[in-house]
Write a protein that holds these residues in place. Structure first.
Motif, mmCIF file in Angstrom:
data_model
loop_
_atom_site.group_PDB
_atom_site.id
_atom_site.type_symbol
_atom_site.label_atom_id
_atom_site.label_comp_id
_atom_site.label_asym_id
_atom_site.label_seq_id
_atom_site.Cartn_x
_atom_site.Cartn_y
_atom_site.Cartn_z
ATOM 1 N N ASP A 204 3.307 1.143 -3.009
ATOM 2 C CA ASP A 204 3.524 1.268 -4.449
ATOM 3 C C ASP A 204 4.270 0.077 -5.039
ATOM 4 N N HIS A 205 4.369 -1.051 -4.310
ATOM 5 C CA HIS A 205 5.310 -2.096 -4.683
ATOM 6 C C HIS A 205 4.675 -3.367 -5.246
ATOM 7 N N TYR A 206 3.361 -3.408 -5.413
ATOM 8 C CA TYR A 206 2.769 -4.654 -5.901
ATOM 9 C C TYR A 206 3.212 -4.897 -7.341
ATOM 10 N N VAL A 207 3.471 -6.176 -7.672
ATOM 11 C CA VAL A 207 4.100 -6.507 -8.954
ATOM 12 C C VAL A 207 3.144 -6.403 -10.140
ATOM 13 N N GLN A 208 1.842 -6.370 -9.893
ATOM 14 C CA GLN A 208 0.861 -6.254 -10.972
ATOM 15 C C GLN A 208 0.323 -4.823 -10.976
ATOM 16 N N PRO A 209 0.808 -3.970 -11.881
ATOM 17 C CA PRO A 209 0.429 -2.553 -11.825
ATOM 18 C C PRO A 209 -1.040 -2.300 -12.132
ATOM 19 N N ASP A 210 -1.722 -3.260 -12.746
ATOM 20 C CA ASP A 210 -3.133 -3.063 -13.090
ATOM 21 C C ASP A 210 -3.991 -2.745 -11.868
ATOM 22 N N VAL A 211 -3.595 -3.255 -10.694
ATOM 23 C CA VAL A 211 -4.437 -3.062 -9.507
ATOM 24 C C VAL A 211 -4.478 -1.607 -9.061
ATOM 25 N N TYR A 212 -3.551 -0.787 -9.552
ATOM 26 C CA TYR A 212 -3.536 0.615 -9.164
ATOM 27 C C TYR A 212 -4.469 1.474 -10.018
ATOM 28 N N LEU A 213 -5.085 0.863 -11.015
ATOM 29 C CA LEU A 213 -6.053 1.569 -11.860
ATOM 30 C C LEU A 213 -7.398 0.871 -11.749
ATOM 31 N N PRO A 214 -8.350 1.416 -11.004
ATOM 32 C CA PRO A 214 -9.671 0.782 -10.905
ATOM 33 C C PRO A 214 -10.282 0.478 -12.264
ATOM 34 N N HIS A 215 -10.004 1.324 -13.248
ATOM 35 C CA HIS A 215 -10.545 1.071 -14.593
ATOM 36 C C HIS A 215 -10.020 -0.251 -15.144
#
Length: 311
Positions: free
Chosen positions: A27-38
């Motif tokens: 849960d630690h990647y700095v770019q949160p966009d990658v957690y939403l496939p959309h």
């Protein structure tokens, strides 16, 4: 071992790419966009991300992208991730090299990279594919490795073949003359830099630090910076000009350390980087000039802290 294929991103890859980031960084990647496939689909559909993948017969094992926001002439090689099961196959290097080959055809004149310092691999990879390290961004982003302290970043720049990004041909202060002459030999110099558009003075808070952008450092502005709270951690991007030696002296008296250069937005111009208030940390950086900048910052921060304690 299954056959590894390197190919461009497809719209159907969004969920697998997001899962790859989760498997590697939790849960630690700095770019949160990658957690939403959309969001991944949206960025690629709108042309902001140009991605390459490494895939085998079963899953996505590697990802990297050329990302850009406001400047259509410069991109950042970012979002580089390799599954632990596929490490040791130079996947990040191969993805990065392929994207750099595509950069010119996509209309980019230069490509930047932010290299983590938690480990040496990103710095080595960047050097191997043609990036030149130009500056240090101390305590820049929350750690993607679940560490309690922010990650210091090394800025790298790659100029696309046939393009130029010269530095101004100006006198360099003795302390940093070797470093600046090294960068001048890589990027070239220009006796009269094209006029830069005036950069509005900016100051914004990012997590634990304050970021400033300055076009011209005047005496009045220096006096105002002197009045800012002494405990603030401040990173400053100052337009690089013939006033650099004077600016260096002025900011040094206010507790700032010079931490290198980075390209300014657009097709030409550079920022000089200054920082005040870094946390104590020991780093072993891949490039000697970056090590010098980091060590100078640490020494200056320690001296500043001692002076405040004695006051």
């Amino acid at each position: 071992m299954s056959h590894l294929i390197f190919r461009r991103y497809r719209p159907s890859d969004a969920r697998a790419v997001s899962q790859l980031f989760r498997e590697v960084y939790g849960d630690h990647y700095v770019q949160p966009d990658v957690y939403l496939p959309h969001m991944i689909s949206q960025h690629t559909a709108e042309g902001r991300w140009k991605s390459m993948l490494a895939v085998d017969d079963v899953r996505v094992l590697g990802h990297a992208a050329l990302c850009h926001e406001s400047s259509p002439q410069s991109a950042e090689l970012a979002l580089s991730v390799v599954h632990p099961a596929a490490q040791g196959q130079s996947i990040a290097t191969r993805l990065g090299r392929e994207l750099l080959l595509q950069a010119g055809a996509l209309g980019f004149k230069s490509v930047l990279i932010k290299q983590v310092t938690h480990h040496p691999y990103t710095q080595r990879m960047a050097a191997n594919i043609g990036f030149h390290s130009t500056g240090v961004l101390p305590d820049y982003v929350p750690s993607p490795f679940a560490e309690p302290h922010p990650e210091t970043i090394v800025m790298g720049c790659h100029v696309v073949e046939g393009q130029a990004r010269p530095l101004p041909d100006i006198p360099w202060p003795e302390r940093y003359r070797g470093f600046m002459q090294h960068l001048s030999s890589l990027f070239g110099t220009h006796p009269e830099m094209p006029p830069q558009p005036s950069i509005p003075l900016q100051i914004k808070q990012h997590h634990h630090r304050f970021d400033m952008v300055i076009h011209r450092l005047t005496k009045r502005l220096l006096d105002q910076i002197r009045q800012l709270p002494g405990h603030w951690m401040i990173s400053t991007r100052l337009a690089l000009s013939r006033h650099f030696a004077e600016d260096l002296r002025s900011l040094t008296t206010l507790g700032f350390s010079f931490t290198g250069l980075m390209p300014a937005p657009g097709s030409h111009g550079w920022f000089a980087l200054f920082h005040r208030g870094a946390r104590p940390q020991s780093l072993n950086l891949h490039f000697p000039y970056m090590q010098q900048l980091h060590d100078d910052l640490q020494q200056n921060t320690e001296a500043l802290g001692s002076a405040r304690s004695a006051a």
